[in-house]
Design a protein around this motif. Structure first.
Motif, PDB file in Angstrom:
ATOM      1  N   ILE A 293       0.852  -1.188   0.000  1.00  0.00           N
ATOM      2  CA  ILE A 293       0.000   0.000   0.000  1.00  0.00           C
ATOM      3  C   ILE A 293       0.888   1.238   0.000  1.00  0.00           C
ATOM      4  O   ILE A 293       1.829   1.347   0.792  1.00  0.00           O
ATOM      5  N   LEU A 294       0.593   2.164  -0.892  1.00  0.00           N
ATOM      6  CA  LEU A 294       1.231   3.467  -0.886  1.00  0.00           C
ATOM      7  C   LEU A 294       0.347   4.402  -0.076  1.00  0.00           C
ATOM      8  O   LEU A 294      -0.810   4.617  -0.435  1.00  0.00           O
TER       9      LEU A 294
ATOM     10  N   LYS B 123       2.920   8.756   8.092  1.00  0.00           N
ATOM     11  CA  LYS B 123       2.023   8.319   7.020  1.00  0.00           C
ATOM     12  C   LYS B 123       1.984   6.797   6.926  1.00  0.00           C
ATOM     13  O   LYS B 123       0.902   6.199   6.821  1.00  0.00           O
ATOM     14  N   ALA B 124       3.161   6.166   6.942  1.00  0.00           N
ATOM     15  CA  ALA B 124       3.210   4.705   6.846  1.00  0.00           C
ATOM     16  C   ALA B 124       2.518   4.060   8.040  1.00  0.00           C
ATOM     17  O   ALA B 124       1.727   3.120   7.885  1.00  0.00           O
TER      18      ALA B 124
ATOM     19  N   GLY C 140       5.290   4.890   3.236  1.00  0.00           N
ATOM     20  CA  GLY C 140       5.028   6.293   3.535  1.00  0.00           C
ATOM     21  C   GLY C 140       6.170   7.120   2.999  1.00  0.00           C
ATOM     22  O   GLY C 140       7.326   6.716   3.091  1.00  0.00           O
ATOM     23  N   SER C 141       5.863   8.263   2.421  1.00  0.00           N
ATOM     24  CA  SER C 141       6.915   9.103   1.867  1.00  0.00           C
ATOM     25  C   SER C 141       6.543  10.562   2.039  1.00  0.00           C
ATOM     26  O   SER C 141       5.363  10.918   2.013  1.00  0.00           O
ATOM     27  N   ASP C 142       7.568  11.375   2.237  1.00  0.00           N
ATOM     28  CA  ASP C 142       7.321  12.806   2.307  1.00  0.00           C
ATOM     29  C   ASP C 142       8.572  13.540   1.862  1.00  0.00           C
ATOM     30  O   ASP C 142       9.661  12.967   1.797  1.00  0.00           O
TER      31      ASP C 142
ATOM     32  N   LEU D 166       8.937   2.097   5.310  1.00  0.00           N
ATOM     33  CA  LEU D 166       8.113   0.898   5.167  1.00  0.00           C
ATOM     34  C   LEU D 166       7.656   0.467   6.559  1.00  0.00           C
ATOM     35  O   LEU D 166       8.472   0.372   7.480  1.00  0.00           O
ATOM     36  N   ALA D 167       6.356   0.221   6.694  1.00  0.00           N
ATOM     37  CA  ALA D 167       5.800  -0.207   7.977  1.00  0.00           C
ATOM     38  C   ALA D 167       4.828  -1.356   7.748  1.00  0.00           C
ATOM     39  O   ALA D 167       4.218  -1.476   6.680  1.00  0.00           O
TER      40      ALA D 167
END
Length: 197
Positions: free
Chosen positions: A4-5, A57-58, A72-74, A113-114
């Motif tokens: 999942i993104l 986010k992740a 999760g990315s920012d 990554l989580a």
């Protein structure tokens, strides 16, 4: 394994899709400004803010997605230690571009990554971009050509489009500049057996 993104960013979705990754895109439920507020008050540098947002986010999506591997990315734009956020409108984008014109700035891009509320991996990358000197007429021509899509981009530019014309020099990973350090991420996904080698 489900990937999942934790983002609905067009650029991040396109990067993963173009790399042949099967994934779902889910908007993260976190309030980014609420995550940032105590960090800004404590004087945390922009790179750590980017990583904290990617983590949040992740984790925010992973706790609601049992067993899934969540990305999760920012990205934070750092101009001499000052953090920029996405412009609220084209006038705000013009003001940001005017401040960046003729100067180098850093894009701090973080990815996490989580799974099940636990961070498994994280990575931070920095790119340095130098915007060419621009007068107000050049900025206005750019805004008219670029349109509202730049409101999705911190700094008010999209390097993958007409925004490339704003720059005189770029140092760093192209994918990180677009908001997702893709090569390290793909390596981590392979290490976690989420994608095949």
């Amino acid at each position: 394994m489900t990937i999942i993104l934790a983002s609905t960013s067009k650029a991040r979705r396109a990067l993963l899709a173009n790399a042949g990754i099967a994934f779902e895109a889910v908007a993260s439920p976190i309030d980014e400004r609420a995550v940032e507020a105590p960090l800004l008050e404590a004087g945390v540098p922009p790179s750590e803010i980017a990583q904290a947002l990617a983590d949040a986010k992740a984790l925010g999506v992973s706790v609601h997605s049992p067993g899934a591997l969540v990305i999760g990315s920012d990205q934070v734009l750092d101009l001499d230690g000052e953090r920029f956020v996405k412009p609220v409108d084209l006038a705000d984008a013009g003001r940001q571009i005017a401040r960046l014109a003729g100067r180098p700035h850093h894009l701090r891009s973080a990815v996490t990554l989580a799974r099940d509320g636990v961070v498994l991996w994280r990575h931070l990358d920095t790119a340095t971009l130098t915007m060419r000197p621009l007068d107000q007429a050049a900025i206005e021509r750019y805004l008219a050509a670029a349109g509202d899509d730049i409101l999705w981009s911190v700094g008010g530019y999209m390097l993958e489009g007409v925004g490339i014309q704003l720059f005189s020099a770029i140092e760093g990973d192209y994918f990180s500049i677009l908001g997702l350090p893709l090569l390290p991420l793909l390596g981590a996904l392979r290490d976690l057996d989420a994608i095949s080698n």
